[in-house]
Design a protein around this motif. Structure first.
Motif, PDB file in Angstrom:
ATOM      1  N   PRO A  83       0.819  -1.225   0.000  1.00  0.00           N
ATOM      2  CA  PRO A  83       0.000   0.000   0.000  1.00  0.00           C
ATOM      3  C   PRO A  83       0.851   1.273   0.000  1.00  0.00           C
ATOM      4  CG  PRO A  83      -0.747  -1.541   1.700  1.00  0.00           C
ATOM      5  CD  PRO A  83       0.536  -2.075   1.169  1.00  0.00           C
ATOM      6  N   GLU A  84       2.089   1.172   0.502  1.00  0.00           N
ATOM      7  CA  GLU A  84       2.948   2.355   0.617  1.00  0.00           C
ATOM      8  C   GLU A  84       3.715   2.659  -0.665  1.00  0.00           C
ATOM      9  OE1 GLU A  84       3.485  -0.481   2.245  1.00  0.00           O
ATOM     10  OE2 GLU A  84       2.855  -0.207   4.323  1.00  0.00           O
ATOM     11  N   TYR A  85       3.529   1.818  -1.686  1.00  0.00           N
ATOM     12  CA  TYR A  85       4.372   1.947  -2.882  1.00  0.00           C
ATOM     13  C   TYR A  85       3.549   2.209  -4.131  1.00  0.00           C
ATOM     14  CZ  TYR A  85       7.985   0.864  -6.381  1.00  0.00           C
ATOM     15  OH  TYR A  85       8.874   0.940  -7.424  1.00  0.00           O
ATOM     16  N   SER A  86       4.008   3.179  -4.912  1.00  0.00           N
ATOM     17  CA  SER A  86       3.443   3.416  -6.239  1.00  0.00           C
ATOM     18  C   SER A  86       4.599   3.667  -7.196  1.00  0.00           C
ATOM     19  CB  SER A  86       2.467   4.597  -6.239  1.00  0.00           C
ATOM     20  OG  SER A  86       3.074   5.757  -5.721  1.00  0.00           O
ATOM     21  N   PHE A  87       4.321   3.517  -8.485  1.00  0.00           N
ATOM     22  CA  PHE A  87       5.376   3.576  -9.494  1.00  0.00           C
ATOM     23  C   PHE A  87       4.919   4.396 -10.686  1.00  0.00           C
ATOM     24  CE2 PHE A  87       7.233   1.978 -13.461  1.00  0.00           C
ATOM     25  CZ  PHE A  87       8.589   2.120 -13.186  1.00  0.00           C
ATOM     26  N   ILE A  88       5.867   5.131 -11.275  1.00  0.00           N
ATOM     27  CA  ILE A  88       5.571   5.868 -12.496  1.00  0.00           C
ATOM     28  C   ILE A  88       6.680   5.612 -13.513  1.00  0.00           C
ATOM     29  CG2 ILE A  88       6.684   7.974 -11.601  1.00  0.00           C
ATOM     30  CD1 ILE A  88       4.598   9.574 -13.256  1.00  0.00           C
ATOM     31  N   GLN A  89       6.271   5.270 -14.727  1.00  0.00           N
ATOM     32  CA  GLN A  89       7.231   5.139 -15.820  1.00  0.00           C
ATOM     33  C   GLN A  89       7.399   6.518 -16.446  1.00  0.00           C
ATOM     34  OE1 GLN A  89       6.188   2.436 -18.979  1.00  0.00           O
ATOM     35  NE2 GLN A  89       8.160   2.654 -20.015  1.00  0.00           N
ATOM     36  N   LEU A  90       8.626   7.039 -16.388  1.00  0.00           N
ATOM     37  CA  LEU A  90       8.866   8.398 -16.858  1.00  0.00           C
ATOM     38  C   LEU A  90      10.342   8.577 -17.189  1.00  0.00           C
ATOM     39  CD1 LEU A  90       7.440  11.194 -17.228  1.00  0.00           C
ATOM     40  CD2 LEU A  90       8.199  11.743 -14.904  1.00  0.00           C
ATOM     41  N   ASP A  91      10.597   9.295 -18.266  1.00  0.00           N
ATOM     42  CA  ASP A  91      11.961   9.661 -18.628  1.00  0.00           C
ATOM     43  C   ASP A  91      12.288  10.981 -17.931  1.00  0.00           C
ATOM     44  OD1 ASP A  91      14.279  10.682 -19.974  1.00  0.00           O
ATOM     45  OD2 ASP A  91      13.871   9.299 -21.627  1.00  0.00           O
ATOM     46  N   LEU A  92      13.375  11.010 -17.190  1.00  0.00           N
ATOM     47  CA  LEU A  92      13.716  12.194 -16.399  1.00  0.00           C
ATOM     48  C   LEU A  92      14.096  13.400 -17.246  1.00  0.00           C
ATOM     49  CD1 LEU A  92      15.757  10.506 -13.531  1.00  0.00           C
ATOM     50  CD2 LEU A  92      13.503  11.567 -13.352  1.00  0.00           C
ATOM     51  N   THR A  93      14.284  13.207 -18.545  1.00  0.00           N
ATOM     52  CA  THR A  93      14.555  14.360 -19.402  1.00  0.00           C
ATOM     53  C   THR A  93      13.272  15.143 -19.699  1.00  0.00           C
ATOM     54  OG1 THR A  93      14.347  13.048 -21.428  1.00  0.00           O
ATOM     55  CG2 THR A  93      16.548  13.248 -20.476  1.00  0.00           C
ATOM     56  N   GLU A  94      12.123  14.580 -19.357  1.00  0.00           N
ATOM     57  CA  GLU A  94      10.840  15.274 -19.551  1.00  0.00           C
ATOM     58  C   GLU A  94      10.558  16.145 -18.329  1.00  0.00           C
ATOM     59  OE1 GLU A  94       7.533  13.355 -21.437  1.00  0.00           O
ATOM     60  OE2 GLU A  94       8.714  11.549 -21.780  1.00  0.00           O
ATOM     61  N   LYS A  95      11.098  17.342 -18.345  1.00  0.00           N
ATOM     62  CA  LYS A  95      11.086  18.208 -17.169  1.00  0.00           C
ATOM     63  C   LYS A  95       9.675  18.586 -16.714  1.00  0.00           C
ATOM     64  CE  LYS A  95      12.972  22.503 -15.328  1.00  0.00           C
ATOM     65  NZ  LYS A  95      13.752  23.734 -15.616  1.00  0.00           N
ATOM     66  N   GLU A  96       8.785  18.867 -17.657  1.00  0.00           N
ATOM     67  CA  GLU A  96       7.437  19.300 -17.268  1.00  0.00           C
ATOM     68  C   GLU A  96       6.695  18.213 -16.510  1.00  0.00           C
ATOM     69  OE1 GLU A  96       5.017  21.047 -20.287  1.00  0.00           O
ATOM     70  OE2 GLU A  96       6.566  22.474 -20.910  1.00  0.00           O
ATOM     71  N   LYS A  97       6.763  16.988 -17.018  1.00  0.00           N
ATOM     72  CA  LYS A  97       6.088  15.875 -16.345  1.00  0.00           C
ATOM     73  C   LYS A  97       6.715  15.603 -14.979  1.00  0.00           C
ATOM     74  CE  LYS A  97       3.996  13.102 -20.040  1.00  0.00           C
ATOM     75  NZ  LYS A  97       4.050  14.029 -21.158  1.00  0.00           N
ATOM     76  N   LEU A  98       8.044  15.739 -14.894  1.00  0.00           N
ATOM     77  CA  LEU A  98       8.724  15.540 -13.618  1.00  0.00           C
ATOM     78  C   LEU A  98       8.322  16.622 -12.621  1.00  0.00           C
ATOM     79  CD1 LEU A  98      10.838  13.759 -12.155  1.00  0.00           C
ATOM     80  CD2 LEU A  98      12.581  15.394 -12.915  1.00  0.00           C
ATOM     81  N   SER A  99       8.219  17.848 -13.094  1.00  0.00           N
ATOM     82  CA  SER A  99       7.792  18.956 -12.231  1.00  0.00           C
ATOM     83  C   SER A  99       6.389  18.724 -11.691  1.00  0.00           C
ATOM     84  CB  SER A  99       7.834  20.283 -12.996  1.00  0.00           C
ATOM     85  OG  SER A  99       9.146  20.606 -13.383  1.00  0.00           O
ATOM     86  N   GLU A 100       5.507  18.230 -12.537  1.00  0.00           N
ATOM     87  CA  GLU A 100       4.134  17.927 -12.105  1.00  0.00           C
ATOM     88  C   GLU A 100       4.132  16.873 -11.004  1.00  0.00           C
ATOM     89  OE1 GLU A 100       2.062  16.726 -15.626  1.00  0.00           O
ATOM     90  OE2 GLU A 100       2.243  18.709 -16.577  1.00  0.00           O
ATOM     91  N   LEU A 101       4.998  15.874 -11.151  1.00  0.00           N
ATOM     92  CA  LEU A 101       5.093  14.822 -10.137  1.00  0.00           C
ATOM     93  C   LEU A 101       5.570  15.394  -8.805  1.00  0.00           C
ATOM     94  CD1 LEU A 101       4.997  11.700  -9.570  1.00  0.00           C
ATOM     95  CD2 LEU A 101       7.442  11.696 -10.120  1.00  0.00           C
ATOM     96  N   PHE A 102       6.599  16.228  -8.844  1.00  0.00           N
ATOM     97  CA  PHE A 102       7.125  16.840  -7.618  1.00  0.00           C
ATOM     98  C   PHE A 102       6.062  17.702  -6.942  1.00  0.00           C
ATOM     99  CE2 PHE A 102      11.290  15.373  -8.648  1.00  0.00           C
ATOM    100  CZ  PHE A 102      12.108  15.610  -7.554  1.00  0.00           C
ATOM    101  N   LYS A 103       5.354  18.489  -7.733  1.00  0.00           N
ATOM    102  CA  LYS A 103       4.324  19.367  -7.166  1.00  0.00           C
ATOM    103  C   LYS A 103       3.208  18.573  -6.520  1.00  0.00           C
ATOM    104  CE  LYS A 103       5.138  23.176 -10.400  1.00  0.00           C
ATOM    105  NZ  LYS A 103       4.692  23.810 -11.655  1.00  0.00           N
ATOM    106  N   ALA A 104       2.800  17.491  -7.176  1.00  0.00           N
ATOM    107  CA  ALA A 104       1.677  16.695  -6.682  1.00  0.00           C
ATOM    108  C   ALA A 104       2.046  15.875  -5.452  1.00  0.00           C
ATOM    109  CB  ALA A 104       1.167  15.773  -7.792  1.00  0.00           C
ATOM    110  N   GLU A 105       3.251  15.343  -5.419  1.00  0.00           N
ATOM    111  CA  GLU A 105       3.601  14.372  -4.371  1.00  0.00           C
ATOM    112  C   GLU A 105       4.314  14.978  -3.165  1.00  0.00           C
ATOM    113  OE1 GLU A 105       2.565  11.230  -4.340  1.00  0.00           O
ATOM    114  OE2 GLU A 105       1.538  11.661  -6.240  1.00  0.00           O
ATOM    115  N   LYS A 106       4.928  16.154  -3.339  1.00  0.00           N
ATOM    116  CA  LYS A 106       5.583  16.840  -2.222  1.00  0.00           C
ATOM    117  C   LYS A 106       6.530  15.903  -1.450  1.00  0.00           C
ATOM    118  CE  LYS A 106       1.907  20.263  -1.599  1.00  0.00           C
ATOM    119  NZ  LYS A 106       1.293  19.966  -2.927  1.00  0.00           N
TER     120      LYS A 106
END
Length: 354
Positions: A68-91
């Motif tokens: 229950p404590e684990y979730s996963f996202i497939q994402l390329d770290l060169t995609e800055k906008e999507k990474l920023s959205e993840l940081f903003k949402a997950e804090k």
């Protein structure tokens, strides 16, 4: 606390995420799942964590069906906008950045990949940590940064200005970039120089995997530098323990930092670099003997010269790791290799006589 662990379909990231979950932390795993090596092994690691391949949806968080404590996202770290959205949402409270393009020899023929995966991706991690402040950013460096240095053991107080592969240069660049962001924006950053990590669920491009596979097939193994190499082989559980000990202790400014005689491994900023190694170098031939013992089968050897980008010896000096965390890796090579060969035979369902 909530952790972002990058590279969780990879060898070290998989083990780190698992350990964090076992101690009750919230973890978001991230990986691009590239095909640098057998992608099925990456999917198997994810499946072990309760992430089903069939349900992966690029750029979307997927909840583990096991933890229950684990979730996963497939994402390329060169995609800055999507990474920023993840940081903003997950804090995130803590970021443990282990995703990278690995491999010294691969960097000789595929240099562009290292700039994208190790430089641009790391810049995006730093920027996201800047605009979505985290308590600590821990990232993977490498013993490869010691390059042409010959003074042993390798110490974080040594200059590392002579890399001999682009992979090593990219990791040294990460350390320089991290110091800049620690200095300018107060982000506590800690770089970890790993020394030849091995163990169950390891990377197929590493010697232990390649040697085991060849020995079982009765094929000769390629032994570089005619076997006259020494490596500070470090077992995966020791690496993970070291990562977590460090992650729990955010980097701080060094009160004794002397700008007239600067220590490369610390600074006036909340910045630190540690070696994580067994601090007990092993001859390559002794490593091979441990594999032979684990498999109960002798190796055929093809003795070859030292390869470009390789170093003849590595040896970690870890006194500051012991001083600051009270921890020192200590798994014996025989025990670690046996654990790997047991896993390998079980995972691939191979028999010794195959």
């Amino acid at each position: 606390m909530k952790y972002l662990v990058t590279g969780t379909a990879g060898f070290i990231g998989f083990h780190v995420a698992k350990k964090l979950i076992e101690r009750g932390e919230q973890v978001v795993g991230l990986d691009s799942i590239n095909d640098y090596y057998d992608i099925n092994l990456k999917y198997a690691r994810l499946e072990h964590m309760g992430i089903e391949k069939e349900k992966l949806n690029y750029g979307k968080l997927l909840q583990s069906n096991k933890y229950p404590e684990y979730s996963f996202i497939q994402l390329d770290l060169t995609e800055k906008e999507k990474l920023s959205e993840l940081f903003k949402a997950e804090k995130f409270d803590v970021v443990i950045h282990l995703a990278a393009q690995a491999g010294v020899r691969y960097s000789l023929t595929n240099p562009e990949v290292y700039i994208q995966s190790n430089i641009i991706a790391f810049l995006n991690i730093l920027e996201c940590s800047r605009y979505n402040p985290v308590k600590h950013l821990v990232y993977a460096s490498s013993s490869s940064v010691y390059g042409a240095n010959e003074k042993l053991p390798f110490s974080t107080s040594d200059s590392v200005d002579h890399p001999i592969s682009l992979y090593a240069a990219s990791k040294k660049s990460n350390e320089l970039m991290a110091h800049t962001y620690s200095h300018l924006f107060g982000i506590p950053t800690t770089g970890l120089r790993f020394f030849t990590v091995y163990g169950p669920w390891g990377r197929p491009d590493m010697a232990l995997f390649l040697f085991t596979e060849a020995i079982l097939k009765g094929e000769p193994i390629k032994v570089f530098n005619h076997g006259e190499m020494k490596r500070d082989f470090t077992y995966i559980d020791d690496i993970v323990e070291g990562i977590l000990k460090v992650a729990d202790r955010p980097a701080r400014p060094n009160p004794d930092f002397d700008p007239q005689n600067p220590d490369p491994g610390s600074g006036r900023a909340p910045y630190k670099v540690y070696n994580i190694g067994n601090s007990s170098p092993v001859l390559l031939m002794d490593y091979i003997k441990a594999i032979e013992k684990g498999l109960g089968k002798k190796a055929k050897m093809e003795l070859l010269p030292l390869q470009p980008g390789d170093v003849p010896a590595s040896h970690a000096e870890v006194s500051d790791l012991i001083r600051d965390t009270g921890y020192k890796p200590d798994t014996k090579i025989e025990d670690g290799v046996q654990a790997f060969t047991d896993w390998y035979l079980d995972y691939y369902k191979k028999t010794i006589n195959e």
